[in-house]
Design an enzyme around this catalytic site. Structure first.
Site, PDB file in Angstrom:
ATOM      1  N   ASP A  57       0.844  -1.186   0.000  1.00 17.92           N
ATOM      2  CA  ASP A  57       0.000   0.000   0.000  1.00 17.92           C
ATOM      3  C   ASP A  57       0.888   1.248   0.000  1.00 17.92           C
ATOM      4  O   ASP A  57       1.751   1.397   0.875  1.00 17.92           O
ATOM      5  CB  ASP A  57      -0.911  -0.021   1.225  1.00 17.92           C
ATOM      6  CG  ASP A  57      -2.140   0.843   1.039  1.00 17.92           C
ATOM      7  OD1 ASP A  57      -2.447   1.202  -0.115  1.00 17.92           O
ATOM      8  OD2 ASP A  57      -2.790   1.166   2.047  1.00 17.92           O
ATOM      9  N   GLU A 106      -9.268   4.182  -1.872  1.00 19.32           N
ATOM     10  CA  GLU A 106      -8.065   3.945  -2.674  1.00 19.32           C
ATOM     11  C   GLU A 106      -8.453   3.264  -3.979  1.00 19.32           C
ATOM     12  O   GLU A 106      -9.555   2.756  -4.135  1.00 19.32           O
ATOM     13  CB  GLU A 106      -7.080   3.018  -1.938  1.00 19.32           C
ATOM     14  CG  GLU A 106      -6.676   3.505  -0.556  1.00 19.32           C
ATOM     15  CD  GLU A 106      -5.472   2.761   0.010  1.00 19.32           C
ATOM     16  OE1 GLU A 106      -4.764   2.082  -0.758  1.00 19.32           O
ATOM     17  OE2 GLU A 106      -5.248   2.869   1.227  1.00 19.32           O
ATOM     18  N   ASP A 161      -9.230   0.547   2.407  1.00 15.94           N
ATOM     19  CA  ASP A 161      -8.200   0.150   3.380  1.00 15.94           C
ATOM     20  C   ASP A 161      -8.705   0.538   4.779  1.00 15.94           C
ATOM     21  O   ASP A 161      -8.251   1.511   5.379  1.00 15.94           O
ATOM     22  CB  ASP A 161      -6.897   0.884   3.033  1.00 15.94           C
ATOM     23  CG  ASP A 161      -5.757   0.514   3.963  1.00 15.94           C
ATOM     24  OD1 ASP A 161      -5.747  -0.613   4.472  1.00 15.94           O
ATOM     25  OD2 ASP A 161      -4.875   1.371   4.171  1.00 15.94           O
ATOM     26  N   HIS A 198      -3.623  13.917   0.981  1.00 14.25           N
ATOM     27  CA  HIS A 198      -3.794  13.025   2.135  1.00 14.25           C
ATOM     28  C   HIS A 198      -2.592  13.137   3.057  1.00 14.25           C
ATOM     29  O   HIS A 198      -2.732  13.183   4.285  1.00 14.25           O
ATOM     30  CB  HIS A 198      -3.976  11.580   1.670  1.00 14.25           C
ATOM     31  CG  HIS A 198      -4.041  10.595   2.807  1.00 14.25           C
ATOM     32  ND1 HIS A 198      -5.046  10.614   3.748  1.00 14.25           N
ATOM     33  CD2 HIS A 198      -3.207   9.574   3.172  1.00 14.25           C
ATOM     34  CE1 HIS A 198      -4.843   9.636   4.633  1.00 14.25           C
ATOM     35  NE2 HIS A 198      -3.736   9.003   4.315  1.00 14.25           N
ATOM     36  N   GLU A 232     -10.665   4.060   4.085  1.00 11.70           N
ATOM     37  CA  GLU A 232      -9.754   4.841   3.247  1.00 11.70           C
ATOM     38  C   GLU A 232     -10.084   4.548   1.795  1.00 11.70           C
ATOM     39  O   GLU A 232     -10.079   3.386   1.369  1.00 11.70           O
ATOM     40  CB  GLU A 232      -8.278   4.517   3.538  1.00 11.70           C
ATOM     41  CG  GLU A 232      -7.774   5.082   4.858  1.00 11.70           C
ATOM     42  CD  GLU A 232      -6.256   5.003   5.016  1.00 11.70           C
ATOM     43  OE1 GLU A 232      -5.599   4.240   4.272  1.00 11.70           O
ATOM     44  OE2 GLU A 232      -5.724   5.717   5.882  1.00 11.70           O
ATOM     45  N   GLN A 291      -3.707   2.463  15.448  1.00 12.66           N
ATOM     46  CA  GLN A 291      -2.589   2.959  14.637  1.00 12.66           C
ATOM     47  C   GLN A 291      -1.726   3.940  15.425  1.00 12.66           C
ATOM     48  O   GLN A 291      -0.490   3.871  15.382  1.00 12.66           O
ATOM     49  CB  GLN A 291      -3.157   3.636  13.386  1.00 12.66           C
ATOM     50  CG  GLN A 291      -2.136   3.976  12.318  1.00 12.66           C
ATOM     51  CD  GLN A 291      -2.793   4.501  11.032  1.00 12.66           C
ATOM     52  OE1 GLN A 291      -4.010   4.502  10.886  1.00 12.66           O
ATOM     53  NE2 GLN A 291      -1.970   4.937  10.100  1.00 12.66           N
ATOM     54  N   THR A 331      -9.203  -5.724   4.294  1.00 14.40           N
ATOM     55  CA  THR A 331      -9.112  -4.784   3.179  1.00 14.40           C
ATOM     56  C   THR A 331     -10.137  -5.248   2.159  1.00 14.40           C
ATOM     57  O   THR A 331     -10.188  -6.441   1.835  1.00 14.40           O
ATOM     58  CB  THR A 331      -7.700  -4.797   2.552  1.00 14.40           C
ATOM     59  OG1 THR A 331      -6.748  -4.472   3.567  1.00 14.40           O
ATOM     60  CG2 THR A 331      -7.587  -3.795   1.415  1.00 14.40           C
ATOM     61  N   LYS A 352      -4.644  -2.054  10.434  1.00 14.59           N
ATOM     62  CA  LYS A 352      -5.114  -2.205   9.055  1.00 14.59           C
ATOM     63  C   LYS A 352      -5.258  -3.644   8.595  1.00 14.59           C
ATOM     64  O   LYS A 352      -5.879  -3.880   7.565  1.00 14.59           O
ATOM     65  CB  LYS A 352      -4.161  -1.475   8.113  1.00 14.59           C
ATOM     66  CG  LYS A 352      -4.212   0.045   8.302  1.00 14.59           C
ATOM     67  CD  LYS A 352      -3.288   0.764   7.348  1.00 14.59           C
ATOM     68  CE  LYS A 352      -3.341   2.258   7.521  1.00 14.59           C
ATOM     69  NZ  LYS A 352      -4.190   2.926   6.535  1.00 14.59           N
ATOM     70  N   GLU A 397      -9.653  12.666   7.976  1.00 18.08           N
ATOM     71  CA  GLU A 397      -9.493  13.989   7.367  1.00 18.08           C
ATOM     72  C   GLU A 397     -10.785  14.788   7.433  1.00 18.08           C
ATOM     73  O   GLU A 397     -10.779  15.976   7.770  1.00 18.08           O
ATOM     74  CB  GLU A 397      -9.043  13.844   5.911  1.00 18.08           C
ATOM     75  CG  GLU A 397      -7.636  13.297   5.757  1.00 18.08           C
ATOM     76  CD  GLU A 397      -7.290  13.100   4.291  1.00 18.08           C
ATOM     77  OE1 GLU A 397      -7.208  14.090   3.556  1.00 18.08           O
ATOM     78  OE2 GLU A 397      -7.094  11.944   3.876  1.00 18.08           O
ATOM     79  N   ARG A 443      -7.890   3.958  13.731  1.00 19.42           N
ATOM     80  CA  ARG A 443      -6.950   5.056  13.986  1.00 19.42           C
ATOM     81  C   ARG A 443      -6.371   5.025  15.393  1.00 19.42           C
ATOM     82  O   ARG A 443      -5.235   5.484  15.613  1.00 19.42           O
ATOM     83  CB  ARG A 443      -7.646   6.395  13.765  1.00 19.42           C
ATOM     84  CG  ARG A 443      -8.242   6.575  12.386  1.00 19.42           C
ATOM     85  CD  ARG A 443      -7.185   6.523  11.318  1.00 19.42           C
ATOM     86  NE  ARG A 443      -7.760   6.760   9.988  1.00 19.42           N
ATOM     87  CZ  ARG A 443      -7.081   6.586   8.866  1.00 19.42           C
ATOM     88  NH1 ARG A 443      -5.828   6.163   8.888  1.00 19.42           N
ATOM     89  NH2 ARG A 443      -7.653   6.824   7.702  1.00 19.42           N
TER      90      ARG A 443
END
Lengths: 433, 433
Positions: free
Chosen positions: B136, B210, B242, B143, B208, B249, B266, B262, B378, B246
């Site tokens: 990834d 992608e 993805d 971002h 996420e 993480q 996926t 993560k 975000e 958080r």
């Protein structure tokens, strides 16, 4: 967990297995995938005994094994051992007991099985499983602190290290077995103070001394593995060299971790020493007085506290001009802060599924003393203080023509020596093949 | 690169393919692996046309394809498409041309091929290849800066971003296709200011947005891929979610990057849109004035500068109480800082081998505007400013019962619309299955 297959008095009709310094006595019986070197034969599974490989396909075809042992022997004869790994500890143990019977001195099967031996000197190996995912942990307190002192001297200890087994996903495609020569990797680096990076051969190429564990049955996605059950999901252990380009790593690793610094090659030893063979060498984890108690999901239950393995590990370096490998490091894997069982449980705790044949790396094995550091980064203090080799050469990092040889073995009074063989690789100039 | 298969005037005897809003007109022809839902049938490869799947096994058995197209059709009918991906662009293109002929209005093969159609409404899908490795990247400038403003406001821009395509290795085992419901992951987190971490359900679960690219032929270990050749190693593109925890993480990611945050799941869309279908939508990369020129190994050669894809991407959220998905984000993937070709070349630049079926994620696709942010982290400014949904609910992060729906499509005057279908998943309470 110990049984008659661990009896130190057992000897084999394969005479080389009975030498006191043999890596592969009848108490070991590690699995691998091999063929006769240069033969173009099909890859197939075998078991190491002394200086021979027992070719399991023809051995199983003799009809010497029954029931579960026969089923496991068929899986162990395959060109990839994922099926054997999926079969679980009861099947593994049945096959081990049958092989132990068949290979011991005066076994009636000896005459016919002798036809199924291939000298290890004539064999070549391949990666013994389809490795779906490779995960590399950071389980050595001393490696963490030694690296921390180099990269962030003000705060050498990571705040999360004592609470969780830190790890990252590595690369499966570039895992290969011992004996691989490889070109020095190219990559992007930025010299200290330089305005722009440049692209070229890594100048800070390193090895990392690790052990690797192959996952057995594994779990369905969404279903964690209790820490008390985790050991049953470990098939066996190999030596692992996590080659690392430190200059690439320094430039790329923030914020997502190591990537190109490590994915050009990972080398493993070809023989997988089973958890059952290692049972006599289980030992407790060293708990530092200041370490917090683990969170409950990582706490080893009563009777399962012996989750570390007392494996002696050694790294030696042979340079282009040295006559033989020169020892750099000697270390026991019992100094893990986290056990493989805890790593596995943590890995599955969010529901991540582990599959048979997945590979778990321990992270660099280092101890507090200078001769216990598991990589050149630590031995040379980040390249600042090159080490002097016995032949007078100096090394901060690896040079072209250097061969790194890792060896591992277990010894304990009252038990046979259990060896891992070796994990070896040679650095070629960039661009060589 | 454009040919008659891209002709916007082409129509199909499968009438649903001719609707102007169809994702899968005859100009698309994406590949996937399917079976009739709940049938227990074997998985096999098919091609989407309108609201139907062309079952390639029986279609190929009709003997309608010749030569290379017939060979490619056999590979495309397999339960895993790695063989097709390995076959390379000439074979892919031959099959596309043959399918385009066979499926167009008034094709003589229509009557027999009609027997090989399965309604998409009756089909279920699986991951279309054995994904050996999943990588990834972090290819969106916006971002990177948006996340940087949240995590390290003093230095929001990463110093290496403009020089190298940053990436990490992800998890292959837990990649699944659209439609997967999954329990909220458990994990270790540490509350701000807390002395010790705790273990429990993630409180900051995110998606996420992608795109993912499947690797074609790939390279032998030790042999890099020149950037001018890289596009020929890309088979096709899917949408990719993805999912990210958080809070896990933030606690785990130093120093080795995201891991448990993560690897629980996926999600990808089931249909792989080929590079050839996307050829009309190739466009240049936006080069910011202040960006340095790439190092030579990453510099797109003359004639290859159009390496980005103008794909419209959209995220919508359906909550437990909302009647329909509500749009959160709309974005074009043309705003990549790095192209997929450059990512691939960087990935192989140290000799790392890419294999057919490997998956490359682009990283979260975000733009400079509020409605172009590709994740809740975000959109909600790190959870500090929850967003208000059209139905009056608020979201900082995902709640149980939330369904995330990603869609993607390409539009350009003079060309047929090319769609990706959808990539969907629903958050269940922790512990649910």
């Amino acid at each position: 967990m110990l049984n008659t297959t661990h009896d130190p008095q057992l000897t084999s009709w394969v005479a080389s297995a009975n030498r006191p310094d043999a890596d592969f006595p009848i108490q070991n019986l590690p699995h691998g995938v091999f063929r006769r070197r240069g033969s173009g034969e099909a890859w197939r599974g075998g078991v190491a005994i002394g200086d021979q490989v027992l070719d399991l396909g023809p051995a199983a075809a003799l009809g010497l094994f029954d029931g579960l042992a026969a089923e496991a022997a068929a899986l162990a004869a395959a060109p990839q051992l994922n099926g054997l790994m999926a079969a679980g500890p009861v099947a593994w143990s049945a096959l081990r007991a049958a092989l132990s019977q068949a290979l011991r001195e005066r076994a009636p099967q000896a005459a016919r099985l002798r036809e199924c031996l291939v000298p290890q000197a004539d064999a070549e190996h391949t990666v013994p499983a389809q490795i779906g995912d490779f995960t590399d942990f950071l389980a050595s307190y001393d490696h963490m602190v030694n690296a921390g002192r180099i990269f962030q001297p003000a705060h050498p200890e990571l705040p999360n290290f004592r609470w969780l087994p830190i790890a990252y996903h590595g690369r499966s495609s570039s895992i290969d077995v011992s004996g691989t020569d490889f070109p020095r990797p190219l990559g992007q680096t930025r010299a200290p103070g330089a305005a722009a990076p440049s692209f070229g051969p890594s100048q800070r190429l390193d090895y990392e001394l690790e052990i690797g564990a192959f996952v057995g049955p594994g779990n369905v996605r969404g279903r964690p593995i209790a820490v008390g059950d985790a050991q049953a999901h470990l098939f066996g252990i190999v030596l692992l060299n996590d080659w690392s380009a430190r200059d690439l790593q320094a430039w790329e690793a923030l914020p997502l971790g190591p990537f190109m610094a490590k994915n050009f090659l990972t080398t493993i030893s070809p023989w997988i020493v089973t958890l059952e063979a290692l049972a006599p060498f289980l030992c407790g984890l060293p708990r530092r007085a200041e370490a917090p108690e683990e969170l409950p999901y990582l706490r080893l239950p009563p009777g399962r506290e012996h989750a570390a393995f007392d494996i002696q590990l050694e790294v030696a370096l042979q340079t282009a001009t040295s006559a033989a490998p020169m020892p750099l490091t000697r270390r026991s894997a019992r100094h893990f802060h986290w056990s493989l069982a805890q790593m596995l449980t943590h890995h599955a705790s969010n529901g991540c599924n582990l599959r048979p044949g997945d590979l778990i790396g321990s992270g660099t094995q280092s101890g507090p003393n200078d001769d216990e550091k598991g990589c050149l980064l630590e031995l040379s203090h980040g390249g600042q203080r090159p080490i002097r080799l016995p032949n007078g050469e100096e090394r901060a990092f690896l040079e072209d023509g250097d061969t790194v040889v890792m060896r591992g073995w277990c010894e304990r009074d009252g038990f046979a020596r259990i060896g891992f063989g070796e994990c070896r690789g040679t650095v070629l100039p960039s661009g060589a093949h």
